[in-house]
Write a protein that holds these residues in place. Structure first.
Motif, short mmCIF file in Angstrom:
data_model
loop_
_atom_site.label_atom_id
_atom_site.label_comp_id
_atom_site.label_asym_id
_atom_site.label_seq_id
_atom_site.Cartn_x
_atom_site.Cartn_y
_atom_site.Cartn_z
N UNK A 279 0.74 -1.41 -0.14
CA UNK A 279 -0.09 -0.18 0.27
C UNK A 279 0.92 1.22 0.01
N UNK A 280 2.18 1.25 0.65
CA UNK A 280 3.00 2.35 1.04
C UNK A 280 3.48 2.76 -0.72
N UNK A 281 3.78 1.58 -1.19
CA UNK A 281 4.19 1.54 -2.65
C UNK A 281 3.33 2.14 -3.54
N UNK A 282 1.86 1.91 -3.69
CA UNK A 282 0.80 2.34 -4.22
C UNK A 282 0.79 3.58 -4.00
N UNK A 283 0.86 4.06 -2.76
CA UNK A 283 0.88 5.57 -2.11
C UNK A 283 1.84 6.16 -3.07
N UNK A 284 2.89 5.87 -2.83
CA UNK A 284 4.24 6.67 -3.20
C UNK A 284 4.10 6.59 -4.65
N UNK B 118 -8.38 4.35 -1.93
CA UNK B 118 -9.33 4.02 -0.73
C UNK B 118 -8.58 2.89 -0.17
N UNK B 119 -8.07 1.84 -0.94
CA UNK B 119 -7.47 0.63 -0.42
C UNK B 119 -6.21 1.11 0.47
N UNK B 120 -5.42 2.06 0.40
CA UNK B 120 -4.32 2.46 1.28
C UNK B 120 -5.18 2.83 2.72
#
Lengths: 304, 277
Positions: A279-284, B118-120
């Motif tokens: 998720x951090x990767x996706x966010x970054x 939203x997943x994060x």
């Protein structure tokens, strides 16, 4: 006397007033539902938490585990292909539709509003329903929609969902059907905002339609195209419910994009720490794109 | 034929090709939903079924569980949309009417958080909801819907408020009205179409949400339609395709109908946002 006072001292200007009370609800939401969760995901990425058990100790084990997972490069490659193909296709289709509708409206042609409505209708179809509908269309049995249509002209059958490469193409097609409307609206707005006298002058100078597009439309829409590219990239990165319903990420991992991989890691493997790393990767990646749009707007505004 | 006329022909050719692409899934879905099981196996040759039937819809709508899913979907998306708009109004008003330091930064921030999947944010939120005992409660879903819908609503409402003549507010202020009274009595009534667009857009987005209710609501009876059809699809096979098609139509139709009916309003609000944002 008071009147002379008023003219010198105008009292509070309309733009004055303390903003804080007005902003409290929005800022509280941004903090509670965005900022703190993002920080918490970061914390979880350094933990050993599962979905069922809280973190007991902190280390970089989860990060190491995710980076060593042989599935990660495959997933990132899939994500890159899916995102690039969609960003190109969505924007080309959106631009094409926006310009064609704008032209049709200028010429007073009928059916433009109906066509726009059709594209918008696809946009509001829930992602899950989108996946299910396209699953029916891509049905590989002889009576499947596309295969039975292809059969009429002596083609096919195509392995829409069981062939890994074809499955990726199918996922892009399904996403294109649903997502084009967003780019269409943005580009349609941009096209309408261009001063029509520019085209009238160009017409007097005997410019061809291609020249008008190349030297008026495209340069004036450049800023919005840049912004839209980033918005569409992030939207595509975050898409996973339609893929979940269409292919479930398969065959194998052929259509398992990063968002879907994250979802599966957390909610099927119950690996919260590993999922948080993803998720951090996706966010970054998403935030990198957001900063890019900020940079693009900031740079272009003085010129425009 | 003049060049312009040829251009018109080209316009229609392009629209016909794209129109076929965009219409096909809808048309096929309808075609499947009115077929009998036997005709599903005949593929495109029965695009218009010989014996169209509404039995599939009757089957779905006579199932009380399905009506509950529809009601859950409506309840959750409307409440979430209301929360989003209510949270957005003060911030949008401040952004439109007040001058203060850091305004641009806050507006850009509000725009930027929309890029967060939203997943994060759901990963920690899920744990918090468990800790608060809010798992399986509508409240949790509505709160998250409100938070997810707020950023876009702020932008749409700011554009709307910008369009309300400030002279009216100044007149009210001269008559001694406070800012709050002015907002409540003057600005909000005049901004009604924009507020309605923001609400409906938020509601349509919520109707489509799958992830949030799928994770936060574990009981079958609490599910909205978007989660229910996913679950239903897992239980169907080739011989019940026509029933799934009917279920999809029922899930899709409310959102499409509301959106199409109000599209002029919503699209012009979005377009104003696109050009200015």
């Amino acid at each position: 006397m008071t009147i002379t006072n008023r003219t010198t001292d105008r009292g509070p200007a309309p733009g004055d007033g303390h903003p804080l009370p007005w902003l409290v609800p929005a800022i509280a939401i941004l903090a509670a539902f965005y900022a703190v969760p993002v920080l918490d995901v970061l914390r979880l990425a350094f933990s050993d938490a599962s979905l069922l058990a809280p973190a007991s100790r902190y280390s970089t084990d989860a990060i190491g585990g995710v980076l060593a997972d042989p599935a990660l490069p495959v997933v990132l490659g899939t994500t890159l292909v899916f995102t690039l193909a969609n960003v190109a296709a969505l924007q080309l289709a959106g631009l094409c539709i926006a310009l064609v509708i704008a032209r049709g409206e200028r010429r007073g042609l009928r059916g433009m509003a109906a066509f726009r409505t059709l594209v918008l209708a696809a946009w509001v179809v829930p992602g899950i329903a989108n996946g299910l509908v396209w699953q029916m269309l891509f049905d590989e049995a002889p009576y499947g929609t596309l295969n039975s249509l292809l059969g009429y002209v002596g083609l096919g059958p195509v392995a829409w969902l069981s062939d890994p490469q074809m499955a990726m193409a199918s996922a892009v097609i399904a996403n294109l059907w649903q997502g084009t409307a967003f780019s269409m609206i943005v580009f349609y707005a941009a096209r309408r905002a261009i001063d029509p006298t520019l085209y009238e002058v160009a017409e007097l100078d005997a410019a061809t339609p291609w020249q008008m597009f190349r030297y008026i439309t495209l340069p004036l829409m450049r800023r919005l195209i840049a912004v839209n590219t980033v918005l569409v990239t992030v939207q595509t990165l975050n898409t996973f419910d339609s893929i979940l319903a269409l292919t479930g990420g398969g065959p194998g991992r052929a259509t398992e994009v990063l968002a879907l991989f994250t979802f599966n890691t957390v909610f099927y493997n119950l690996d919260l720490a590993g999922g948080s790393v993803l998720a951090v990767l996706l966010f970054a990646i998403g935030m990198g794109c957001a900063l890019l749009v900020h940079y693009v707007i900031g740079r272009e505004r003085p010129a425009a | 034929m003049t060049l312009a006329r040829w251009g018109d022909v080209a316009t229609y050719v392009v629209l016909a090709v794209l129109g076929a692409f965009f219409a096909l899934p809808f048309l096929w879905l309808i075609s499947l939903a009115v077929r009998t099981p036997a005709e599903v196996y005949l593929g495109a040759s029965r695009f218009i079924p010989q014996a169209p039937t509404l039995d599939n819809f009757r089957l779905i709508l006579s199932d009380p569980a399905f009506l509950i899913y529809l009601w859950n979907g409506l309840k959750l998306s409307a409440s979430g949309g209301l929360v989003a708009v209510a949270l957005a109004i003060p911030a949008a008003y401040a952004a439109s009417r007040l001058n203060f330091r850091g305004k641009q930064a806050i507006l850009v921030g509000i725009l930027a958080v929309q890029m967060i999947s939203p997943l994060v944010i759901l990963l920690p939120l899920y744990r918090w909801m468990v800790a608060l005992g809010l798992l399986n409660s509508d409240l949790a879903v509505i709160a998250v819907y409100g938070a997810l819908g707020m950023p876009l609503a702020v932008w749409l409402l700011k554009v709307t408020f910008d369009g309300v003549p400030i002279e009216l507010e100044e007149a009210a202020a001269i008559d001694g009205a406070s800012r709050f009274t002015t907002l409540w009595r003057i600005t909000l009534p005049l901004a009604r179409p924009g507020i309605a667009s923001a609400f409906i857009l938020a509601m349509v987005m919520n109707w489509s949400q799958f992830l949030i209710p799928f994770i936060l609501l574990e009981r079958d009876g609490d599910w909205p339609i978007s989660v229910a059809i996913f679950n239903f699809a897992g239980a169907t096979n080739a011989s019940t395709t026509q029933v799934l098609a009917a279920a999809c139509i029922i899930a899709v139709l409310p959102a499409v109908m509301v959106f199409v009916a109000l599209q002029r309003m919503i699209v012009s609000a979005l377009m104003a946002g696109a050009v200015k944002g």
